[in-house]
Design a protein around this motif. Structure first.
Motif, PDB file in Angstrom:
ATOM      1  N   PHE A 194       0.832  -1.196   0.000  1.00 47.00           N
ATOM      2  CA  PHE A 194       0.000   0.000   0.000  1.00 47.00           C
ATOM      3  C   PHE A 194       0.871   1.252   0.000  1.00 47.00           C
ATOM      4  O   PHE A 194       0.682   2.163  -0.815  1.00 47.00           O
TER       5      PHE A 194
ATOM      6  N   MET B  93       2.424   1.922  -3.392  1.00 55.83           N
ATOM      7  CA  MET B  93       1.493   2.532  -4.355  1.00 55.83           C
ATOM      8  C   MET B  93       1.297   4.013  -4.069  1.00 55.83           C
ATOM      9  O   MET B  93       1.319   4.845  -4.980  1.00 55.83           O
ATOM     10  N   VAL B  94       1.085   4.326  -2.790  1.00 58.18           N
ATOM     11  CA  VAL B  94       0.822   5.721  -2.433  1.00 58.18           C
ATOM     12  C   VAL B  94       2.023   6.597  -2.779  1.00 58.18           C
ATOM     13  O   VAL B  94       1.874   7.649  -3.404  1.00 58.18           O
TER      14      VAL B  94
ATOM     15  N   LYS C 156       4.355   6.070  -4.946  1.00 58.03           N
ATOM     16  CA  LYS C 156       4.553   6.152  -6.399  1.00 58.03           C
ATOM     17  C   LYS C 156       3.673   7.253  -6.979  1.00 58.03           C
ATOM     18  O   LYS C 156       4.078   7.967  -7.888  1.00 58.03           O
ATOM     19  N   LYS C 157       2.445   7.353  -6.432  1.00 60.06           N
ATOM     20  CA  LYS C 157       1.519   8.356  -6.949  1.00 60.06           C
ATOM     21  C   LYS C 157       1.853   9.742  -6.408  1.00 60.06           C
ATOM     22  O   LYS C 157       1.900  10.717  -7.150  1.00 60.06           O
TER      23      LYS C 157
ATOM     24  N   LEU D 126      -6.213  -3.234  -0.970  1.00 58.74           N
ATOM     25  CA  LEU D 126      -5.129  -3.104  -1.944  1.00 58.74           C
ATOM     26  C   LEU D 126      -5.687  -2.971  -3.355  1.00 58.74           C
ATOM     27  O   LEU D 126      -5.172  -2.198  -4.164  1.00 58.74           O
TER      28      LEU D 126
ATOM     29  N   ALA E 151      -6.932   0.469  -3.697  1.00 60.36           N
ATOM     30  CA  ALA E 151      -5.798   1.403  -3.725  1.00 60.36           C
ATOM     31  C   ALA E 151      -5.087   1.371  -5.068  1.00 60.36           C
ATOM     32  O   ALA E 151      -4.659   2.403  -5.585  1.00 60.36           O
ATOM     33  N   SER E 152      -4.984   0.169  -5.661  1.00 60.34           N
ATOM     34  CA  SER E 152      -4.264   0.096  -6.931  1.00 60.34           C
ATOM     35  C   SER E 152      -5.026   0.829  -8.033  1.00 60.34           C
ATOM     36  O   SER E 152      -4.436   1.289  -8.999  1.00 60.34           O
TER      37      SER E 152
ATOM     38  N   PHE F 181      -4.575   4.785  -6.891  1.00 58.34           N
ATOM     39  CA  PHE F 181      -3.217   5.309  -6.992  1.00 58.34           C
ATOM     40  C   PHE F 181      -2.508   4.833  -8.257  1.00 58.34           C
ATOM     41  O   PHE F 181      -1.292   4.786  -8.302  1.00 58.34           O
ATOM     42  N   TYR F 182      -3.277   4.476  -9.274  1.00 57.43           N
ATOM     43  CA  TYR F 182      -2.647   3.980 -10.501  1.00 57.43           C
ATOM     44  C   TYR F 182      -1.852   5.092 -11.188  1.00 57.43           C
ATOM     45  O   TYR F 182      -2.360   6.201 -11.375  1.00 57.43           O
ATOM     46  N   VAL F 183      -0.614   4.772 -11.533  1.00 57.69           N
ATOM     47  CA  VAL F 183       0.218   5.752 -12.233  1.00 57.69           C
ATOM     48  C   VAL F 183       0.320   5.330 -13.688  1.00 57.69           C
ATOM     49  O   VAL F 183       0.708   4.202 -13.985  1.00 57.69           O
TER      50      VAL F 183
END
Lengths: 203, 280
Positions: free
Chosen positions: A88, A91-92, A94-95, B24, B27-28, B31-33
């Motif tokens: 988690f 991901m956070v 990275k963004k 998760l 979140a994915s 927060f997807y990039v």
């Protein structure tokens, strides 16, 4: 306040996770060959260890302990929580902050299942495994100070060790000792030096 | 036996797992990039050896920069013209100039049989280390040490140490990344245009008499090649003949004239390209 200081000192020096308890040896030897990677790893460990311990403290006190299953379920539950948490966080970051992600990026997955992180989390909710001769509750504040102490102890040793290994790299030592063997010898000597802290302030 | 605690444990652990998994998954999405699909395509087209010859941090780093347009599609030194074309196709642009590919060449002909050693080096098989001990065991202070640091460093496996103690560079595998050029402590490896075949295979700046006493194949600076060359392409500087690749027409007269045979036509039995000659 004094208690918190003693808890910190006990975790940081006297029961140093790497040199006294010998937990987390794989990053200790694997990432300590270069100074800058050891700093990156240290930052990631401080970050993850603190968050993981807090999460595990919450899981223990709100879920496992009240339901009476904590004694035998804490290790799988903590592994689950830590692994999910690191994913988690990755991901956070990275963004939200690509710069921080570049600095910590490769180290985060490395410590997902690191035993040092699990040990710190376990110990901060279930003291006794390491036998600190300190009376130490399950309070959140104490757990936090304790974890930060362990994480800083880890960082200090790994950075110190990387600096040593960079010098050993160019030192004239016997061919058969080059690389990992001399690192083990250096680790053993450092560990002996850290034994000298035992009994400091009567801890 | 109390089974309720087992069920409780299973429910708690399973429940925690499900909740975390769901979190998760959410979140994915949140927060997807987004990653530029071109980056991945370019990354696949690149050789992937992470040799660093382009000056960027590995092939991943270069792929990002090319996709942004900050580096030309031909930025990959090791890839050469073909990969530049592929990348240009991904980006939908044309490659401007087509360069002649360069290949690495070991400018030394003094192997085990030609040059004697002053002492027996018993240390690690590494040229840099051998060089630090009394400037290397080889009598010639310019030539190849023969411990194969270049072979170990080559990211494409193009260099193999030959039986004569000199590195064999396979020009089919060489991608001119220049890693060996930097690794060699004596600086005897250079990148030369692929289409130029005549080269002086010696780096010694010692006087002719000294060269003769330690190596059978060294350049003695006799200037025979300089005199015979009709195109003013060869000059002897510091007791060492050097060929100007721009003026050389590959007439090979100097090769015949050279008394020690240190000027060689590649592809014709020279150690560093014997392999190539066989496979061409």
């Amino acid at each position: 306040m004094q208690r918190l200081f003693l808890i910190f000192l006990a975790a940081f020096l006297i029961n140093n996770i790497l040199l006294i308890k010998f937990i987390g040896l794989c990053p200790f030897l694997g990432v300590s060959s270069r100074f800058d990677t050891s700093i990156g790893m240290s930052m990631a460990v401080i970050f993850v260890m603190t968050l993981a311990s807090m999460a595990c403290w919450g899981v223990w006190n709100l879920l496992l302990d009240p339901l009476g299953v904590g004694d035998f379920l804490y290790i799988p539950a903590f592994i689950l929580v830590i692994a999910a948490l690191v994913q988690f966080i990755e991901m956070v970051i990275k963004k939200v902050s690509p710069t921080l992600f570049k600095a910590l990026g490769i180290f985060l997955p490395l410590i997902t299942t690191n035993c040092a992180v699990l040990a710190a989390a376990t110990e901060s909710v279930k003291p006794g495994f390491w036998k600190l001769s300190l009376e130490y509750n399950y309070g959140l504040g104490e757990a936090l100070v304790y974890t930060i102490g362990i994480a800083l102890g880890f960082s200090m040793v790994i950075i110190m060790f990387a600096a040593m290994r960079e010098r050993i790299e160019i030192a004239p030592i016997p061919h058969s000792l080059k690389g990992i063997p001399i690192a083990f010898i250096a680790a053993g000597l450092s560990s002996l030096a850290f034994l000298g802290f035992k009994g400091l302030f009567g801890i | 036996m109390d089974t309720s605690i087992i069920i409780k444990a299973a429910l708690i652990l399973g429940g925690t797992g499900l909740v975390l998994g769901a979190l998760l998954a959410v979140a994915s999405k949140i927060f997807y990039v987004e990653v530029d699909p071109k980056v991945e395509l370019i990354r696949e087209a690149l050789p992937g050896a992470n040799c660093g010859a382009c000056g960027y941090p590995g092939c991943d780093g270069l792929a990002e920069v090319i996709a942004k347009g900050e580096a030309p599609p031909s930025a990959c030194v090791a890839g050469g013209a073909e990969i530049a074309k592929q990348i240009a196709a991904i980006l939908g642009i044309e490659v401007k100039e087509e360069k002649v590919a360069k290949k690495a060449l070991v400018r030394c002909g003094g192997g085990k049989n030609e040059v004697a050693h002053r002492y027996i080096y018993d240390g690690e098989l590494d040229c840099e280390m051998a060089q630090q001990i009394g400037k290397g065991p080889s009598l010639c202070s310019y030539g190849c040490l023969g411990f194969g640091s270049c072979a170990a460093a080559c990211p494409f496996g193009a260099i193999v140490m030959g039986e004569d103690g000199l590195p064999n560079i396979d020009w089919h595998k060489c991608r001119s990344c220049g890693v060996c050029v930097e690794v060699c402590p004596r600086g005897i490896i250079t990148l030369v245009p692929e289409d130029k075949k005549v080269h002086v295979l010696c780096c010694s700046q010692d006087k002719g008499k000294d060269v003769r006493s330690i190596c059978k194949k060294g350049c003695i600076g006799c200037k025979a090649c300089e005199k015979i060359c009709e195109f003013d392409a060869i000059h002897v500087v510091d007791n060492l003949a050097s060929i100007d690749n721009d003026k050389c027409t590959q007439c090979k007269k100097c090769v015949e004239k050279c008394p020690t045979g240190c000027i060689s036509v590649l592809l014709k039995g020279h150690h560093s390209v014997e392999e190539v000659a066989g496979t061409v």
